[in-house]
Scaffold this motif. Structure first.
Motif, PDB file in Angstrom:
ATOM      1  N   ASP A   5       0.827  -1.220   0.000  1.00  0.00           N
ATOM      2  CA  ASP A   5       0.000   0.000   0.000  1.00  0.00           C
ATOM      3  C   ASP A   5       0.851   1.256   0.000  1.00  0.00           C
ATOM      4  O   ASP A   5       0.341   2.333   0.240  1.00  0.00           O
ATOM      5  CB  ASP A   5      -0.940   0.043   1.224  1.00  0.00           C
ATOM      6  N   ASN A   6       2.126   1.102  -0.272  1.00  0.00           N
ATOM      7  CA  ASN A   6       2.974   2.288  -0.264  1.00  0.00           C
ATOM      8  C   ASN A   6       3.964   2.256  -1.416  1.00  0.00           C
ATOM      9  O   ASN A   6       3.979   3.145  -2.271  1.00  0.00           O
ATOM     10  CB  ASN A   6       3.697   2.365   1.082  1.00  0.00           C
ATOM     11  N   TYR A   7       4.738   1.198  -1.402  1.00  0.00           N
ATOM     12  CA  TYR A   7       5.847   1.127  -2.351  1.00  0.00           C
ATOM     13  C   TYR A   7       5.364   1.133  -3.798  1.00  0.00           C
ATOM     14  O   TYR A   7       5.968   1.776  -4.665  1.00  0.00           O
ATOM     15  CB  TYR A   7       6.675  -0.125  -2.070  1.00  0.00           C
ATOM     16  N   GLU A   8       4.301   0.413  -4.055  1.00  0.00           N
ATOM     17  CA  GLU A   8       3.850   0.280  -5.444  1.00  0.00           C
ATOM     18  C   GLU A   8       3.467   1.629  -6.028  1.00  0.00           C
ATOM     19  O   GLU A   8       3.639   1.869  -7.234  1.00  0.00           O
ATOM     20  CB  GLU A   8       2.697  -0.722  -5.567  1.00  0.00           C
ATOM     21  N   TRP A   9       2.939   2.518  -5.187  1.00  0.00           N
ATOM     22  CA  TRP A   9       2.534   3.830  -5.678  1.00  0.00           C
ATOM     23  C   TRP A   9       3.750   4.707  -5.927  1.00  0.00           C
ATOM     24  O   TRP A   9       3.821   5.452  -6.915  1.00  0.00           O
ATOM     25  CB  TRP A   9       1.578   4.496  -4.687  1.00  0.00           C
ATOM     26  N   LEU A  10       4.726   4.610  -5.014  1.00  0.00           N
ATOM     27  CA  LEU A  10       5.966   5.349  -5.206  1.00  0.00           C
ATOM     28  C   LEU A  10       6.656   4.904  -6.482  1.00  0.00           C
ATOM     29  O   LEU A  10       7.121   5.721  -7.290  1.00  0.00           O
ATOM     30  CB  LEU A  10       6.903   5.128  -4.015  1.00  0.00           C
TER      31      LEU A  10
ATOM     32  N   PHE B 289       7.573   6.907  -9.866  1.00  0.00           N
ATOM     33  CA  PHE B 289       8.924   6.863 -10.411  1.00  0.00           C
ATOM     34  C   PHE B 289       8.884   6.489 -11.889  1.00  0.00           C
ATOM     35  O   PHE B 289       9.542   7.109 -12.726  1.00  0.00           O
ATOM     36  CB  PHE B 289       9.741   5.861  -9.603  1.00  0.00           C
ATOM     37  N   ALA B 290       8.106   5.469 -12.182  1.00  0.00           N
ATOM     38  CA  ALA B 290       7.988   5.026 -13.574  1.00  0.00           C
ATOM     39  C   ALA B 290       7.375   6.132 -14.432  1.00  0.00           C
ATOM     40  O   ALA B 290       7.752   6.316 -15.606  1.00  0.00           O
ATOM     41  CB  ALA B 290       7.128   3.765 -13.643  1.00  0.00           C
ATOM     42  N   GLU B 291       6.454   6.851 -13.843  1.00  0.00           N
ATOM     43  CA  GLU B 291       5.808   7.954 -14.571  1.00  0.00           C
ATOM     44  C   GLU B 291       6.856   9.004 -14.958  1.00  0.00           C
ATOM     45  O   GLU B 291       6.855   9.522 -16.076  1.00  0.00           O
ATOM     46  CB  GLU B 291       4.737   8.573 -13.681  1.00  0.00           C
TER      47      GLU B 291
ATOM     48  N   PRO C  61       5.537   2.464 -23.785  1.00  0.00           N
ATOM     49  CA  PRO C  61       5.575   3.153 -22.496  1.00  0.00           C
ATOM     50  C   PRO C  61       5.981   2.195 -21.379  1.00  0.00           C
ATOM     51  O   PRO C  61       5.841   0.982 -21.500  1.00  0.00           O
ATOM     52  CB  PRO C  61       4.119   3.601 -22.297  1.00  0.00           C
ATOM     53  N   TYR C  62       6.505   2.769 -20.305  1.00  0.00           N
ATOM     54  CA  TYR C  62       6.813   1.966 -19.128  1.00  0.00           C
ATOM     55  C   TYR C  62       5.523   1.701 -18.374  1.00  0.00           C
ATOM     56  O   TYR C  62       4.645   2.547 -18.287  1.00  0.00           O
ATOM     57  CB  TYR C  62       7.792   2.694 -18.214  1.00  0.00           C
TER      58      TYR C  62
ATOM     59  N   ALA D  49      14.568  -6.490 -10.155  1.00  0.00           N
ATOM     60  CA  ALA D  49      13.537  -5.615  -9.595  1.00  0.00           C
ATOM     61  C   ALA D  49      14.175  -4.559  -8.720  1.00  0.00           C
ATOM     62  O   ALA D  49      15.150  -4.822  -8.026  1.00  0.00           O
ATOM     63  CB  ALA D  49      12.569  -6.458  -8.770  1.00  0.00           C
ATOM     64  N   MET D  50      13.583  -3.398  -8.755  1.00  0.00           N
ATOM     65  CA  MET D  50      14.094  -2.351  -7.881  1.00  0.00           C
ATOM     66  C   MET D  50      13.696  -2.625  -6.447  1.00  0.00           C
ATOM     67  O   MET D  50      14.352  -2.214  -5.511  1.00  0.00           O
ATOM     68  CB  MET D  50      13.528  -0.998  -8.325  1.00  0.00           C
ATOM     69  N   ASN D  51      12.608  -3.309  -6.309  1.00  0.00           N
ATOM     70  CA  ASN D  51      12.097  -3.591  -4.970  1.00  0.00           C
ATOM     71  C   ASN D  51      12.994  -4.616  -4.273  1.00  0.00           C
ATOM     72  O   ASN D  51      13.142  -5.737  -4.723  1.00  0.00           O
ATOM     73  CB  ASN D  51      10.670  -4.128  -5.075  1.00  0.00           C
ATOM     74  N   PRO D  52      13.576  -4.213  -3.181  1.00  0.00           N
ATOM     75  CA  PRO D  52      14.453  -5.156  -2.492  1.00  0.00           C
ATOM     76  C   PRO D  52      13.750  -6.024  -1.461  1.00  0.00           C
ATOM     77  O   PRO D  52      14.323  -6.963  -0.938  1.00  0.00           O
ATOM     78  CB  PRO D  52      15.445  -4.221  -1.792  1.00  0.00           C
ATOM     79  N   ASP D  53      12.536  -5.703  -1.166  1.00  0.00           N
ATOM     80  CA  ASP D  53      11.861  -6.355  -0.052  1.00  0.00           C
ATOM     81  C   ASP D  53      10.761  -7.297  -0.494  1.00  0.00           C
ATOM     82  O   ASP D  53      10.300  -7.269  -1.631  1.00  0.00           O
ATOM     83  CB  ASP D  53      11.248  -5.294   0.874  1.00  0.00           C
TER      84      ASP D  53
END
Lengths: 412, 574
Positions: free
Chosen positions: B362-367, B371-373, B384-385, B495-499
């Motif tokens: 509920d947080n990271y995906e929006w950030l 970022f992708a935007e 497009p990304y 993936a950029m997501n490390p967690d």
């Protein structure tokens, strides 16, 4: 959104019913009809012992939808109700009765009468106490419609009478309606309950045919029989009857006293107060004061000039005579906390003055006596009145100023 | 073991069975020595095989119906279902061979236990009614026992089964409270009896056959088609021949009053496979439709996710070894392996991938989406990304609309069939009157609803949501690139997501409580719930079922890390 992906017959009908409910609450009759169409198949599985099963639900909802949204009007409605009558024998009489109400609402008196007669002659199904009651109701309503017919005949007769015609058939018809009506109306009012329209009609008939004793008895029963639910209207009817009969003040006052006890805000309280004031007895005057104060406790009376003038008159009398100031004190004790804000605010003073000069006059008098010459209501109104050079306001100002010490004693 | 041999005398293939259980040629009445215990269940057979039992021949009932047994009814149901499946594109082999053989096997296995009579009599064979050779119908006689009645104040069907079991011995030649011969026996408690046939089980049979043939239809597809009416299920019995009269207990057996439940059908299928002693099913390899790699591709398309995610799903599948034939293939009776629900598994894989890439807390995906935007503004490539936010908006909108439609469909679902049913003959007139009233009322209110056309059956489609790249509004994400959320790491895009957060630290014992984990919406992030809801809608299954498989995959994926630190890791560093 539901996450429930299972579905069974019961559940889908429950859900369907919810959609019908929603649509009806939003007056979307077409949509309600759409879902009702689907719900109707529940009839084939009507095994439920629930409080309200599918057939009753369909009857009630269907009636409502057709009432509000129908292509053929009453014709379609009637045909639907006929089907409902055959659907559940236990409910036959109830459905008939409600059908009659719908017909009456549409002014179809004759059709209603026919339906009632038909229902009366229906003898199928089990004999239960509920059935008996429903049958009594049906007979009573037929009695009511008989009364209605009687009244029509009477009207014709009176007109003809004026024209000099003498119509025997109409008269006979009228009497026959009377007989039919009287029988059924008499029956229903024997049962403890609230039967206002029935009682009124019955008494009307009795009075017309001169049976005042019976009428009095009926009204007394209706008003005083403890088995009947407490009903202020019963006392109103009794009072009106006694008045018509020219009964003594004593009995009139008795009738109204009970009304005052149960409904202090009743519109007849002004009459009551007036009657009491006319009496010579001190006790009656005392009661009169109590009555008028009590009436003005209610928001509906706030702008009633007559009521305020009654109170003002009585207060003025007491103040001038300087007798029974304790009466005022007693009445004012329980009201001094809230009447000022309720009746005598500055805002109301302005409004009353603008909208209704007489109202403001009477109220100002009362305010002046109860709250003294320095109260904002009196000050504002009397000031405005004097400014406008209306004579009575000048007199008012004088009066209140003169009797200010009285106020001090009251408030003491 | 069809008896399709030519007659020795006349070379015809037109066999009947004698009382003694021997085949005889109808053309020339040559009796053979061949006996049979198993009937010829050729679905297109026109032969009328007479019933056999020790003793009396059965007469036709006076109501114009013939005698029929409950399993004949089910046989017809299966036949109809197989035909429908064939019409949907399933290979004809399913109907002609596989399903047929499974059914025959079932009959064999159950006949010993199925109808033991109190006096020891056993049925040897079944009859298949052929309407063209039957006599004229005669007026019905009233039933002897009134089992179920239709009056308003009576209880419902469920309470009457106890009544059935207390009825005295029912003789075969008179059907007392059912149109079928053995309908009333159906509910009697019988310990020897295993796997009594039910309507949901017909779908189990179908699915089992489909699985054997590795047809491109998942169980959720099958059940959805059944509910939508493309596969006969709800009121199949209306297609029974006229002579097969249905009433009394038959209705309880053949009338369906609930949508088939995935878990129930699936479990029954497993039971069935074990009961029939089936061998290991044909291997599910990576070229099969049911293989997670394939199904993931399908679901990714349907969920409007970028094709590039497929690489990731394949990687996950490989990593946790759920793409192995040994893992995927059904071995009936093997209690040690967990039975795979292919559709649920594929959905779970996708969700795990989404969690890997987007975390979904509920947080990271929006950030990440923002970022992708940003990166998209300088995006010189043709594609497009992928932005989670945009995808979420589009999907939410569609999902809500579809869910709303589905909810209304549930409310509007019609259960009754064209043919009115009677529980006993004497209730017939009442039932018909009621039916007439229902039809009248429906007409009356149907007209009031305005120009509502009868809902047309939507064409059966494997895809419930479809997205087209031709839409210029950018609502199709298939071609989008994941580069916006990936980064180069030692020459590889990672993936950029490390967690990662585990749905559950410890798995439940499935055998004890039925689940691997317990899903409660409030305990999990909204985004996670959203993707669960999406696949829950597509598969028409509870979110908790998908959640179970997600937990399973996660535990396989992070097995090593879990073993190291069993207590601490709610969030894992990859």
């Amino acid at each position: 959104s539901s996450h429930e992906h299972r579905l069974n017959f019961q559940k889908s009908k429950e859900v369907c019913l919810n959609y019908i409910q929603d649509a009806m609450l939003q007056k979307q009759w077409k949509r309600a009809a759409e879902f009702l169409t689907v719900y109707i198949e529940a009839l084939e599985k009507d095994f439920s012992r629930e409080y309200m099963g599918p057939s009753e639900i369909i009857w009630r909802i269907g009636s409502e939808i057709l009432w509000h949204h129908s292509h053929n009007g009453m014709k379609e409605f009637n045909s639907f109700i006929e089907q409902m009558k055959t659907l559940a024998i236990k409910r036959y009489l109830k459905v008939c009765l409600e059908h009659v109400f719908h017909l009456l609402c549409n002014g179809l008196i004759d059709e209603a009468y026919q339906t009632l007669s038909l229902a009366e002659s229906w003898r199928h199904g089990e004999h239960t106490s509920v059935r008996d009651k429903e049958m009594k109701l049906i007979e009573a309503y037929r009695g009511l419609l008989d009364y209605y017919r009687w009244a029509k005949q009477k009207h014709i007769l009176l007109e003809h009478g004026q024209d000099g015609f003498d119509d025997l058939s109409v008269e006979q018809e009228m009497h026959s309606c009377f007989r039919k009506a009287a029988v059924n109306l008499k029956e229903i009012i024997k049962i403890p309950g609230v039967w206002d329209p029935f009682v009124k009609c019955y008494v009307d008939l009795l009075e017309f045919y001169g049976d005042h004793d019976e009428a009095r008895q009926v009204l007394n029963e209706y008003a005083y029989n403890s088995k009947f639910p407490a009903n202020p209207n019963a006392h109103v009817y009794l009072y009106q009857f006694l008045k018509r009969q020219g009964e003594s003040k004593k009995s009139l006052i008795l009738a109204l006293k009970i009304l005052h006890d149960s409904v202090p805000s009743h519109e007849l309280m002004i009459d009551f107060n007036t009657m009491l004031q006319k009496s010579k007895k001190r006790k009656k005057h005392r009661l009169g004061l109590e009555v008028i104060f009590a009436a003005l406790d209610y928001a509906g009376w706030k702008e009633n000039v007559k009521a305020w003038s009654c109170l003002a008159k009585q207060l003025k009398q007491i103040v001038i005579s300087e007798k029974h100031l304790d009466w005022i004190k007693q009445e004012w004790n329980s009201r001094r906390d809230w009447w000022p804000a309720f009746h005598f605010s500055r805002y109301l003073a302005k409004r009353n003055w603008q909208e209704n000069e007489s109202l403001s006059y009477e109220k100002a008098l009362v305010a002046g006596i109860l709250l003294g010459k320095d109260c904002k209501y009196f000050k504002y109104v009397s000031h405005q009145g004097c400014k406008a050079q209306v004579k009575r306001f000048r007199l008012l100002k004088k009066f209140v100023n003169k009797h200010n010490p009285v106020y001090l004693r009251i408030s003491g | 073991r069809d008896f399709n041999e030519r007659c020795a005398q006349c070379s015809e293939v037109n066999w009947g069975l004698t009382d003694g259980g021997r085949f005889y040629c109808r053309s020339c009445h040559n009796v053979t020595e061949r006996t049979t215990e198993v009937i010829n269940t050729d679905f297109v057979s026109n032969t009328r095989v007479q019933t056999i039992s020790k003793g009396s021949r059965k007469k036709e009932k006076t109501d114009g119906g013939c005698e029929w047994y409950v399993c004949e009814g089910f046989q017809l149901v299966l036949k109809k279902q197989a035909e429908a499946l064939e019409a949907l594109g399933v290979c004809p082999q399913m109907k002609d061979e596989i399903l047929c053989n499974f059914w025959r096997l079932y009959l064999q296995k159950t006949k010993q236990a199925y109808c033991d009579r109190p006096d020891g009599e056993t049925l040897q064979a079944l009859s298949v009614c052929n309407s063209s050779t039957d006599a004229e119908s005669e007026p019905e006689t009233p039933s002897l026992l009134h089992l179920l009645s239709l009056s308003e104040s009576e209880g419902d069907l469920q309470t009457d089964s106890s009544f059935i079991s207390s009825t005295s011995k029912v003789s075969a030649s008179t059907s007392v409270c059912s149109g079928s011969v053995d309908g009333s026996l159906y509910f009697m408690k019988n310990q020897k009896e295993k796997l009594r046939m039910t309507m949901p089980m017909t779908l189990s049979f179908c699915y089992m056959a489909l699985l054997w043939l590795r047809e491109p239809m998942t169980l959720s597809d099958l059940l959805r088609f059944a509910v939508e009416g493309h596969i006969p299920y709800l009121n199949v019995f209306q297609h029974f021949p006229e002579k097969m009269k249905l009433y009394g207990v038959d209705l309880k057996i053949f009338c369906v009053e609930s949508w088939p439940v995935y878990e129930e059908v699936h479990n029954k299928m497993l039971e069935l496979a074990a009961f029939l002693d089936l061998p290991r099913f044909p291997d599910i390899t990576d070229s099969c439709f049911l293989h997670p790699d394939m199904l993931c591709m399908k679901y990714l398309m349907e969920a409007n996710l970028p094709d590039e995610l497929h690489n990731w799903t394949c990687r996950v599948v490989k990593k946790v070894c759920i793409g192995e034939a040994d893992f995927l293939t059904l071995v009936p009776g093997n209690k040690s392996t967990r039975k795979v629900k292919y559709d649920v598994l594929a959905a779970a894989v996708i969700i795990v991938v989404l969690k890997l890439l987007f975390l979904l807390d509920d947080n990271y995906e929006w950030l990440l989406s923002d970022f992708a935007e940003e990166r998209n503004k300088n995006n010189k490539e043709g594609r497009p990304y992928f932005e989670f936010k945009k995808w979420y908006k589009v999907i939410k909108c569609s999902l809500d609309a579809e869910q709303k439609k589905l909810d209304e469909e549930r409310a509007k679902y019609q259960w009754r069939c064209e043919k009115p049913l009677f529980y006993s003959a004497d209730k017939k007139s009442k039932v018909l009157k009621r039916r007439q009233m229902v039809v009248n009322l429906q007409n009356q209110f149907g007209k009031l609803s305005g120009s509502v056309q009868p809902a047309e059956k939507p064409n059966p489609s494997s895809f419930q949501l479809s997205w087209s790249e031709e839409n210029t509004d950018g609502s199709c994400f298939h071609g989008h690139s994941l580069k916006g959320i990936l980064q180069e790491k030692r020459g590889v895009l990672a993936a950029m997501n490390p967690d990662y957060w585990l749905c559950t630290v410890k798995l439940c014992r499935e055998r004890l409580c039925g689940h691997l984990a317990h899903y409660r919406e409030v305990e999990f992030p909204q985004s996670y719930h959203f993707v669960l809801r999406l696949f829950s809608f597509l598969l028409r299954i509870q979110p908790s079922s998908i959640h179970d498989d997600v937990c399973l995959i996660e535990h396989k994926l992070f097995n090593k890390k879990l073993c190291k630190k069993p207590k601490y890791n709610a969030v894992i560093r990859k």
